[in-house]
Design an enzyme around this catalytic site. Structure first.
Site, PDB file in Angstrom:
ATOM      1  N   GLY A  14       0.838  -1.208   0.000  1.00 27.33           N
ATOM      2  CA  GLY A  14       0.000   0.000   0.000  1.00 27.33           C
ATOM      3  C   GLY A  14       0.866   1.249   0.000  1.00 27.33           C
ATOM      4  CB  VAL A  26      16.910   5.902  -1.744  1.00 25.41           C
ATOM      5  CG1 VAL A  26      17.708   4.844  -2.500  1.00 25.41           C
ATOM      6  CG2 VAL A  26      16.309   5.320  -0.460  1.00 25.41           C
ATOM      7  NE  ARG A  75      -1.171  -4.672  -0.283  1.00 26.77           N
ATOM      8  CZ  ARG A  75      -2.082  -3.692  -0.213  1.00 26.77           C
ATOM      9  NH1 ARG A  75      -3.031  -3.629  -1.115  1.00 26.77           N
ATOM     10  NH2 ARG A  75      -2.043  -2.809   0.762  1.00 26.77           N
ATOM     11  CG  ASP A 106       4.307  -7.193   8.450  1.00 27.65           C
ATOM     12  OD1 ASP A 106       5.460  -7.090   8.874  1.00 27.65           O
ATOM     13  OD2 ASP A 106       3.391  -7.811   9.015  1.00 27.65           O
ATOM     14  CB  THR A 130       2.761   0.488   6.179  1.00 32.95           C
ATOM     15  OG1 THR A 130       1.387   0.293   6.577  1.00 32.95           O
ATOM     16  CG2 THR A 130       3.632   0.121   7.377  1.00 32.95           C
ATOM     17  CB  ILE A 131      -1.098   4.567   6.648  1.00 31.72           C
ATOM     18  CG1 ILE A 131      -2.062   3.423   6.303  1.00 31.72           C
ATOM     19  CG2 ILE A 131      -0.818   5.447   5.448  1.00 31.72           C
ATOM     20  CD1 ILE A 131      -3.499   3.901   6.066  1.00 31.72           C
ATOM     21  CG  ASP A 132      -1.595  -0.506   8.169  1.00 32.84           C
ATOM     22  OD1 ASP A 132      -2.445   0.376   7.955  1.00 32.84           O
ATOM     23  OD2 ASP A 132      -1.496  -1.536   7.480  1.00 32.84           O
ATOM     24  CG  ASP A 134       1.456  -3.043  10.569  1.00 34.39           C
ATOM     25  OD1 ASP A 134       2.264  -2.366   9.894  1.00 34.39           O
ATOM     26  OD2 ASP A 134       0.703  -3.896  10.059  1.00 34.39           O
ATOM     27  NE  ARG A 159     -16.101  14.423  19.929  1.00 34.71           N
ATOM     28  CZ  ARG A 159     -16.234  13.445  20.824  1.00 34.71           C
ATOM     29  NH1 ARG A 159     -17.432  13.112  21.287  1.00 34.71           N
ATOM     30  NH2 ARG A 159     -15.182  12.779  21.245  1.00 34.71           N
ATOM     31  NE  ARG A 176      -2.567  -5.135   5.580  1.00 33.86           N
ATOM     32  CZ  ARG A 176      -2.972  -5.260   4.320  1.00 33.86           C
ATOM     33  NH1 ARG A 176      -3.770  -6.233   3.996  1.00 33.86           N
ATOM     34  NH2 ARG A 176      -2.565  -4.427   3.399  1.00 33.86           N
ATOM     35  CB  ALA A 191     -12.541   8.187  20.694  1.00 35.29           C
ATOM     36  CD  GLU A 227      -8.612  -1.863   7.572  1.00 34.41           C
ATOM     37  OE1 GLU A 227      -9.428  -1.683   6.662  1.00 34.41           O
ATOM     38  OE2 GLU A 227      -7.375  -1.869   7.387  1.00 34.41           O
ATOM     39  NE  ARG A 260      -2.910   3.003   0.635  1.00 36.33           N
ATOM     40  CZ  ARG A 260      -3.467   1.854   0.232  1.00 36.33           C
ATOM     41  NH1 ARG A 260      -4.018   1.035   1.100  1.00 36.33           N
ATOM     42  NH2 ARG A 260      -3.434   1.510  -1.024  1.00 36.33           N
TER      43      ARG A 260
HETATM   44  O1  F6P Z   1      -1.557  -1.487   4.785  1.00 39.37           O
HETATM   45  C1  F6P Z   1      -2.121  -0.279   4.452  1.00 39.37           C
HETATM   46  C2  F6P Z   1      -3.613  -0.416   4.252  1.00 39.37           C
HETATM   47  O2  F6P Z   1      -4.148   0.863   3.928  1.00 39.37           O
HETATM   48  C3  F6P Z   1      -4.376  -1.039   5.412  1.00 39.37           C
HETATM   49  O3  F6P Z   1      -4.619  -0.154   6.456  1.00 39.37           O
HETATM   50  C4  F6P Z   1      -5.628  -1.527   4.712  1.00 39.37           C
HETATM   51  O4  F6P Z   1      -6.181  -2.632   5.382  1.00 39.37           O
HETATM   52  C5  F6P Z   1      -5.114  -1.936   3.367  1.00 39.37           C
HETATM   53  O5  F6P Z   1      -3.888  -1.259   3.158  1.00 39.37           O
HETATM   54  C6  F6P Z   1      -6.049  -1.636   2.240  1.00 39.37           C
HETATM   55  O6  F6P Z   1      -5.484  -2.133   1.094  1.00 39.37           O
HETATM   56  P1  F6P Z   1      -5.939  -1.878  -0.407  1.00 39.37           P
HETATM   57  O7  F6P Z   1      -4.959  -0.937  -0.973  1.00 39.37           O
HETATM   58  O8  F6P Z   1      -5.816  -3.198  -1.047  1.00 39.37           O
HETATM   59  O9  F6P Z   1      -7.315  -1.346  -0.396  1.00 39.37           O
END
Ligand code: F6P
Length: 327
Positions: A14, A26, A75, A106, A130-132, A134, A159, A176, A191, A227, A260
């Site tokens: 992503g 780079v 991907r 990842d 990655t935005i996650d 993680d 809000r 994810r 929240a 999600e 994103r």
């Molecule tokens: O890993 C980044 C992410 O935006 C996750 O938060 C999300 O679950 C997934 O990618 C969505 O992926 P796609 O680009 O396949 O919609």
């Protein structure tokens, strides 16, 4: 000049805001040290299908403020197969690429590790993108800060309308199977509750929580739902709550892919630039199969082996804090 004459750089998985700053970091670092740079478009897909582009200093001009990735991303299922990786290796060799920098999450770093275990003579260094947020071994991943700010801006707006109508909102955010975006945005937006994948049985607690009278007296209730939460997402939870609490006026908002996009925050640009620079330096120091990461404000190198095997943990104590702060 060292033995690396040409570096390949790619973005994979992503896209995330700030990836362009990393590509720039780079490219310009490698050029500065006398190496050549090949951009590999569409991640591992481009490696297999020879989608290569020569990178000059001006190839990365005026990209710091742009979201997405100028090198495109994908991907690649083919790269998961040995045959695909063999083709990728042959293409790298033919293009005289001696080392590769992979910017991604990842899955992308897992791909890099598998490749490096099979083909020893082309070192890979990873940059967490990655935005996650993680990824084990780094406090920040490129894109996380921007995504977080996008979520915060959106929730603040929700809000306003929630408060005007005395509504209960379930807002679904990305991540994810990780709850970093949900947890931090929930704290930032005040929240009333946050549901994350890492903690089980939260929906029954949520119902208990909603039953408390003083909560009903609030002019708005915002529940952030990651999600990947076990209960099936914001719509499913809203449905079940609607039946049990008919006096709540419930609405759902799924923020989706706006998380994103957008201009990268200053923080993401700084992290990305520094990691791009550090990735090239790592290769010049003969490092391979490592990710450059950010740890306590220092740049660190973490072996792919650890990055992939270990799971970065959210701090579930923050959930209790959120409850206390929202009384
Ligand atoms: O890993 C980044 C992410 O935006 C996750 O938060 C999300 O679950 C997934 O990618 C969505 O992926 P796609 O680009 O396949 O919609």
């Amino acid at each position: 000049m060292g033995k690396i004459k040409r570096i390949g750089v790619l973005t994979s998985g992503g896209d995330a805001p700030g990836m362009n700053a990393a590509i720039r970091g780079v490219t310009r670092t490698a050029l500065y040290y006398g190496m050549k740079v090949t951009g590999i478009r569409y991640g591992y897909h481009g490696m297999i299908h020879n989608d290569l582009v020569e990178m000059k200093a001006n190839s990365v001009s005026n990209i710091l403020a742009r979201g997405g990735t100028i090198l495109k991303t994908a991907r690649s299922k083919e790269f998961m197969e040995a045959e695909g990786r063999k083709l990728a290796y042959e293409n790298l060799k033919a293009a005289e690429i001696d080392a590769v920098v992979v910017i991604g999450g990842d899955g992308s770093l897992t791909g890099a590790r598998v490749f490096c275990d099979e083909y020893y003579d082309i070192p890979f260094v990873g940059i967490p993108g990655t935005i996650d947020n993680d990824i084990y071994g780094t406090d920040y991943t490129i894109g996380y800060d921007t995504a977080l700010n996008t979520v915060v801006e959106a929730v603040d707006k929700i809000r306003d309308t929630a408060g005007s109508h005395n509504r209960l909102f379930f807002i679904e955010v990305m991540g994810r199977d990780a709850g970093f975006i949900a947890l931090s945005s929930g704290i930032a937006c005040g929240a009333e509750a946050i549901l994350i994948p890492e903690v089980h049985g939260q929906v029954s607690n949520l119902k208990e929580y909603l039953q408390k009278d003083f909560k009903r007296n609030k002019s708005s209730n915002i529940v952030i739902v990651a999600e990947g939460n076990e209960s099936g997402g914001a719509f499913a939870i809203a449905e079940s709550v609607k039946d049990d609490f008919t006096d709540f006026d419930v609405r759902v908002s799924v923020l989706g892919h706006i998380q994103r996009g957008g201009t990268p925050s200053a923080h993401d640009r700084v992290v990305a630039g520094k990691l791009g620079f550090a990735a090239v330096e790592a290769l010049m120091d003969d490092q391979k199969s490592v990710m450059v990461g950010y740890h306590n404000n220092e740049i660190d190198q973490v072996p792919f082996r650890k990055v992939i095997k270990l799971k970065k943990k959210v701090d579930p104590d923050h959930l209790q804090m959120v409850e206390i702060l929202s009384i």
